[in-house]
Design an enzyme around this catalytic site. Structure first.
Site, PDB file in Angstrom:
ATOM      1  N   LEU A 183       0.873  -1.172   0.000  1.00 15.01           N
ATOM      2  CA  LEU A 183       0.000   0.000   0.000  1.00 15.01           C
ATOM      3  C   LEU A 183       0.908   1.220   0.000  1.00 15.01           C
ATOM      4  CD1 LEU A 183      -2.735  -1.167   2.544  1.00 15.01           C
ATOM      5  CD2 LEU A 183      -2.464  -1.711   0.113  1.00 15.01           C
ATOM      6  N   ILE A 184       1.244   1.679  -1.181  1.00 15.36           N
ATOM      7  CA  ILE A 184       2.304   2.672  -1.341  1.00 15.36           C
ATOM      8  C   ILE A 184       1.734   4.077  -1.462  1.00 15.36           C
ATOM      9  CG2 ILE A 184       2.433   2.397  -3.867  1.00 15.36           C
ATOM     10  CD1 ILE A 184       5.587   2.679  -3.405  1.00 15.36           C
ATOM     11  N   LYS A 265      -7.940   4.473   7.660  1.00 16.04           N
ATOM     12  CA  LYS A 265      -7.001   3.356   7.577  1.00 16.04           C
ATOM     13  C   LYS A 265      -7.746   2.019   7.441  1.00 16.04           C
ATOM     14  CE  LYS A 265      -2.939   5.353   7.889  1.00 16.04           C
ATOM     15  NZ  LYS A 265      -2.091   5.220   9.078  1.00 16.04           N
ATOM     16  N   GLY A 287       3.972   0.771   5.549  1.00 12.94           N
ATOM     17  CA  GLY A 287       5.131   1.417   6.156  1.00 12.94           C
ATOM     18  C   GLY A 287       4.871   1.915   7.561  1.00 12.94           C
ATOM     19  N   GLN A 296      -1.432   4.806  14.668  1.00 13.34           N
ATOM     20  CA  GLN A 296      -0.470   3.704  14.720  1.00 13.34           C
ATOM     21  C   GLN A 296      -0.112   3.305  16.148  1.00 13.34           C
ATOM     22  OE1 GLN A 296       2.762   4.718  12.049  1.00 13.34           O
ATOM     23  NE2 GLN A 296       1.341   5.123  10.371  1.00 13.34           N
ATOM     24  N   CYS A 456      -6.059  26.656   0.091  1.00 16.50           N
ATOM     25  CA  CYS A 456      -6.001  25.770   1.255  1.00 16.50           C
ATOM     26  C   CYS A 456      -4.770  26.176   2.062  1.00 16.50           C
ATOM     27  CB  CYS A 456      -5.960  24.296   0.862  1.00 16.50           C
ATOM     28  SG  CYS A 456      -4.392  23.782   0.121  1.00 16.50           S
TER      29      CYS A 456
END
Length: 482
Positions: A183-184, A265, A287, A296, A456
């Site tokens: 999953l890059i 996620k 990663g 995480q 933005c």
């Protein structure tokens, strides 16, 4: 030109049948890449090593690059090969090549021998070493930690004098382990984690969840192609791009702020698991590193893992960011990661670090999962070899302005929460608020006789959205960077 290629030692602790299979795969991988990059370079499997030879040095550089960047190789010996008559003739040839190198230095001789001879390896070392010591007065023998180690290998009637030892990647030959789906994102972490599994022998396919339009996709394609071309080009792999902006829009509209990061996620893993199942891929690789961001933590990672039966591998789970960046620099992905866009997108103001299962499920009950299924159905799948032409492209630029021209309209494309926290106010200027995730569907309803300046906080999402609108035929857009 000749190289003696030594496979990684872990290969030789395996059973005879596995060792043969691994070395055969390594031989095939080396040959596949060399045939594409060179001409007239031969590859031979010699049981405990692989020989790579050519009658000329024309492709020396290309061959060395392949041998130092192909998984499964411990080291490669660059050798000068010749025939010999007897032990004394070996000494004479070694003196001719190495005599000048050991002048004024300490040295030792190390020899390896294969075949039937009337001398042992130790006798060869002593004879050649003693001869060199007498012939070169300024040189001295030192068996431990000498300045120069003279390496020779004798195989039947051939003498190989080692010119240089080139370190390899190590690991296992590509294709000896099962396929993975990376999953890059194009950042430091996902590039390094992909490399580590290529090195360990897995064919790594790439899945990209696009949150930022064509510029981001071009960048991620470039780093994915780089990793494949440099370290894994003996294998055919896929690049899958999924437009995740509709999923982000659904999250921003329906999910409570603090749960957004973990929910996103979980959507990544659901999508990744579905893609992996479609192609018969056994595991996902990410990663993620423990505690690096709020999603995480161990609690959140457990909740993220629970949405798919597909195995999720996290090779960087206990790595420091500095170590990750150091390795990215070593393998060549740092320059890609440094310029990869960051986004104003799904960022919770107060993200949970310890999500509750019931709360997550309640928030996800508000999510229309048909949106997720549709973006997966619309995924674009390509052979990574077809990226080569695209990888030469650069994302087009869009004009940026610091001042607002008369009659121009500023479009604040930040999320509603960002807008509420820091309202944009400019005297005498019309400001409209359209979150970036609604821009593609609502921009066409605006008065197209006017010029629109997208705003933005960082200026990245506004640039990407302006590029997207220009691709759709709207040329009355610029980026506002006060």
């Amino acid at each position: 030109m000749k190289f003696i290629v030594k496979p990684h030692p872990e290969i030789f602790v395996k059973s005879e049948s596995v060792r043969k299979r691994f070395t055969k795969i390594l031989e095939r991988n080396i040959r596949t890449i060399l045939q594409r990059r060179t001409e007239s370079v031969a590859v031979f499997n010699r049981r405990d090593h692989i020989e790579v030879t050519s009658e000329s040095d024309k492709y020396f550089k290309e061959t060395l690059e392949v041998l130092t960047q192909t998984p499964g190789i411990h080291h490669s010996l660059e050798v000068q090969q010749s025939e010999f008559k007897d032990l004394h003739n070996i000494y004479e040839q070694v003196l001719e090549r190495s005599g000048a190198l050991i002048e004024g230095k300490t040295f030792s001789v190390r020899a390896k021998r294969r075949g039937k001879h009337d001398f042992t390896s130790i006798e060869l070392e002593r004879y050649v070493g003693g001869g060199l010591n007498q012939a070169v007065e300024s040189a001295k023998v030192k068996l431990k930690n000498p300045d120069i180690t003279v390496k020779v290998e004798v195989e039947n009637d051939k003498l190989n004098q080692v010119i240089e030892r080139h370190k390899g990647l190590g690991g296992f030959p590509l294709g000896t382990q099962e396929d993975l789906l990376s999953l890059i994102s194009g950042g430091f972490d996902s590039g390094v984690s992909s490399y580590l599994h290529i090195k360990r022998g897995s064919k790594v396919h790439y899945c990209f969840f696009n949150l930022g339009g064509p510029a981001h996709e071009i960048g991620v394609k470039q780093v994915s192609h780089y990793l494949w071309d440099k370290y894994g080009s003996s294998a055919k792999v896929k690049f899958i791009s999924i437009d995740f902006e509709p999923v982000v829009a659904e999250i921003l509209e329906n999910v409570e702020d603090g749960q957004m990061g973990v929910v996103l996620k979980r959507m990544f893993m659901r999508a990744g698991g579905m893609v992996a199942e479609r192609f018969g891929i056994e595991a996902l690789v990410t990663g993620e590193a423990l505690g690096q961001v709020s999603s995480q933590t161990l609690t959140n990672l457990r909740h993220i893992d629970n949405v798919t039966d597909t195995l999720i591998l996290r090779p960087l789970i206990n790595w420091d960011k500095e170590d990750i960046i150091d390795l990215s620099r070593k393998i060549g992905t740092e320059d890609f990661a440094k310029v990869m866009p960051e986004y104003c997108g799904v960022i919770s103001k107060k993200p949970t670090v310890k999500a509750k299962k019931g709360k997550l499920e309640a928030e996800e009950a508000k999510f229309n999962f048909e949106v997720l299924e549709q973006v997966i159905e619309n995924a674009r799948i390509m052979d990574i070899r077809d990226i080569e032409k695209e990888s030469q492209e650069q994302a087009p630029e869009v004009e940026q302005v610091q001042a607002v021209a008369e009659h121009a309209v500023v479009l604040d494309i930040r999320s509603p929460d960002e807008e509420d926290e820091s309202p944009l106010e400019i005297d005498g200027v019309e400001i409209k608020h359209i979150p970036f995730f609604k821009l593609s569907t609502q921009f066409g309803d605006l008065d197209q006789s006017k010029e629109y300046l997208l705003y933005c906080d960082r200026g990245v999402m506004s640039r990407l959205q302006a590029l997207y609108l220009q691709e759709q035929g709207f040329h009355n857009v610029k980026v506002y960077r006060p």
